[in-house]
Design an enzyme around this catalytic site. Structure first.
Site, mmCIF file in Angstrom:
data_model
loop_
_atom_site.group_PDB
_atom_site.id
_atom_site.type_symbol
_atom_site.label_atom_id
_atom_site.label_comp_id
_atom_site.label_asym_id
_atom_site.label_seq_id
_atom_site.Cartn_x
_atom_site.Cartn_y
_atom_site.Cartn_z
ATOM 1 N N THR A 7 -4.114 32.447 -8.426
ATOM 2 C CA THR A 7 -3.361 31.305 -8.952
ATOM 3 C C THR A 7 -1.874 31.474 -8.665
ATOM 4 O O THR A 7 -1.379 32.595 -8.557
ATOM 5 C CB THR A 7 -3.568 31.144 -10.479
ATOM 6 O OG1 THR A 7 -2.926 29.946 -10.909
ATOM 7 C CG2 THR A 7 -2.989 32.315 -11.269
ATOM 8 N N ASP A 68 -10.784 27.036 -12.062
ATOM 9 C CA ASP A 68 -10.400 25.644 -11.878
ATOM 10 C C ASP A 68 -10.694 24.967 -13.201
ATOM 11 O O ASP A 68 -11.723 25.212 -13.833
ATOM 12 C CB ASP A 68 -11.166 24.979 -10.732
ATOM 13 C CG ASP A 68 -10.428 23.723 -10.268
ATOM 14 O OD1 ASP A 68 -9.218 23.801 -10.019
ATOM 15 O OD2 ASP A 68 -11.059 22.651 -10.182
ATOM 16 N N GLY A 151 0.995 22.109 -19.516
ATOM 17 C CA GLY A 151 0.198 20.947 -19.108
ATOM 18 C C GLY A 151 0.003 19.941 -20.238
ATOM 19 O O GLY A 151 0.967 19.497 -20.878
ATOM 20 N N HIS A 201 -10.855 26.767 -23.281
ATOM 21 C CA HIS A 201 -11.817 26.786 -22.171
ATOM 22 C C HIS A 201 -11.595 28.019 -21.297
ATOM 23 O O HIS A 201 -12.527 28.693 -20.901
ATOM 24 C CB HIS A 201 -11.665 25.501 -21.356
ATOM 25 C CG HIS A 201 -10.237 25.148 -21.038
ATOM 26 N ND1 HIS A 201 -9.255 25.096 -22.007
ATOM 27 C CD2 HIS A 201 -9.603 24.889 -19.872
ATOM 28 C CE1 HIS A 201 -8.106 24.808 -21.441
ATOM 29 N NE2 HIS A 201 -8.286 24.673 -20.148
HETATM 30 P P1 IMP Z 1 -6.096 23.611 -11.866
HETATM 31 O O1 IMP Z 1 -7.150 24.313 -12.668
HETATM 32 O O2 IMP Z 1 -4.978 24.527 -11.510
HETATM 33 O O3 IMP Z 1 -6.651 22.838 -10.727
HETATM 34 O O4 IMP Z 1 -5.360 22.552 -12.764
HETATM 35 C C1 IMP Z 1 -5.938 21.819 -13.774
HETATM 36 C C2 IMP Z 1 -4.884 21.102 -14.549
HETATM 37 O O5 IMP Z 1 -5.444 20.893 -15.841
HETATM 38 C C3 IMP Z 1 -3.585 21.863 -14.803
HETATM 39 O O6 IMP Z 1 -2.621 21.611 -13.867
HETATM 40 C C4 IMP Z 1 -3.158 21.324 -16.148
HETATM 41 O O7 IMP Z 1 -2.465 20.113 -15.992
HETATM 42 C C5 IMP Z 1 -4.473 21.041 -16.823
HETATM 43 N N1 IMP Z 1 -4.839 22.157 -17.680
HETATM 44 C C6 IMP Z 1 -5.709 23.159 -17.400
HETATM 45 N N2 IMP Z 1 -5.801 24.023 -18.422
HETATM 46 C C7 IMP Z 1 -4.959 23.549 -19.355
HETATM 47 C C8 IMP Z 1 -4.608 24.037 -20.637
HETATM 48 O O8 IMP Z 1 -5.063 25.081 -21.124
HETATM 49 N N3 IMP Z 1 -3.729 23.275 -21.298
HETATM 50 C C9 IMP Z 1 -3.178 22.130 -20.807
HETATM 51 N N4 IMP Z 1 -3.441 21.661 -19.611
HETATM 52 C C10 IMP Z 1 -4.346 22.361 -18.882
#
Ligand code: IMP
Length: 219
Positions: A7, A68, A151, A201
């Site tokens: 990441t 992801d 996020g 999660h």
């Molecule tokens: P990825 O897993 O990096 O593709 O991104 C998923 C997106 O979901 C992130 O950029 C966040 O915007 C959102 N996200 C994932 N996990 C969280 C969390 O624990 N809190 C808030 N937003 C989350």
């Protein structure tokens, strides 16, 4: 055990370190000179998580994992789902994504704002590939609350929170102890770090990975 977390998101790296604890030494791809964006072009969390872990494993040849994650909002038919990071635009900032979600739900009453965060972790050690899932059920609030997390955390209201948080707002350990209904509507961003990790999660999926690694004597 040494593991690379595939990441570029420093918040995720920090959370993973707290979730996995001292038995695991985590590093980022950047620490091995790999600073490019890791591609994620799949249509599911499983596919993207595998793609990210494979990308790093192929290039660095070391044990690694990727996650992801996505937010599924029932009133939007499960959107933004796999597009959660890019909801408002391809290079959207968190705050734009959050504003767009609040706007899309502007006429949706609280009882219909149900949603969940889902995370899929892919672990690659040697030739073995394994996936672990975690789900956090909750609702989307109507305004931002709190300064923690990242996020969508200021507008995500989990259904249950660790008991200690409801009582005194103090820190909680990784296991969180007993969970109680989130009667006050506390947002993820209002929880202490340990409190979020105990229910999140990512916390669930990474603890499952850690348990697996311990079961095969890898800690
Ligand atoms: P990825 O897993 O990096 O593709 O991104 C998923 C997106 O979901 C992130 O950029 C966040 O915007 C959102 N996200 C994932 N996990 C969280 C969390 O624990 N809190 C808030 N937003 C989350």
């Amino acid at each position: 055990m040494k593991l690379i977390f595939a990441t570029g998101n420093l918040h995720k790296l920090q959370e993973a370190g707290e979730i996995l604890g001292p038995g695991f030494e985590l590093s980022s791809p950047a620490e091995f000179g790999l600073t490019e964006d890791i591609p994620e072009t799949g249509n599911t969390l499983e596919a993207n998580s595998l793609q990210k872990a494979s990308y790093i494993h192929e290039r660095l040849g070391r044990d690694c994992f990727a996650d992801d994650s996505g937010l599924e909002v029932d009133a939007l038919g499960g959107a933004p789902g796999v597009f959660t990071a890019r909801y408002a635009a391809g290079d959207a900032r968190f705050t734009d994504n959050l504003d767009k979600l609040l706007y899309e739900l502007r006429d949706v009453p609280m009882e219909k704002r149900t949603a969940r965060f889902r995370a899929v972790v892919t672990l690659i050690i040697g030739k073995e590939v394994k996936q672990f899932e975690g789900v956090l059920e909750g609702r989307i609030g109507t305004e931002r609350k709190g300064n923690g997390g990242f996020g969508y955390d200021p507008i995500f209201i989990p259904n249950e929170i660790p008991d200690h948080v409801g009582n005194d707002g103090g820190g909680v350990g990784n296991d969180g102890g007993k969970l109680v209904p989130n009667a006050k509507g506390i947002a993820n961003a209002e929880l202490p770090e340990g409190g979020k990790n105990a229910i999140s999660h990512r916390g669930q999926s990474m603890r499952a990975m850690a348990e697996y690694l311990r079961s095969i004597g890898k800690e």
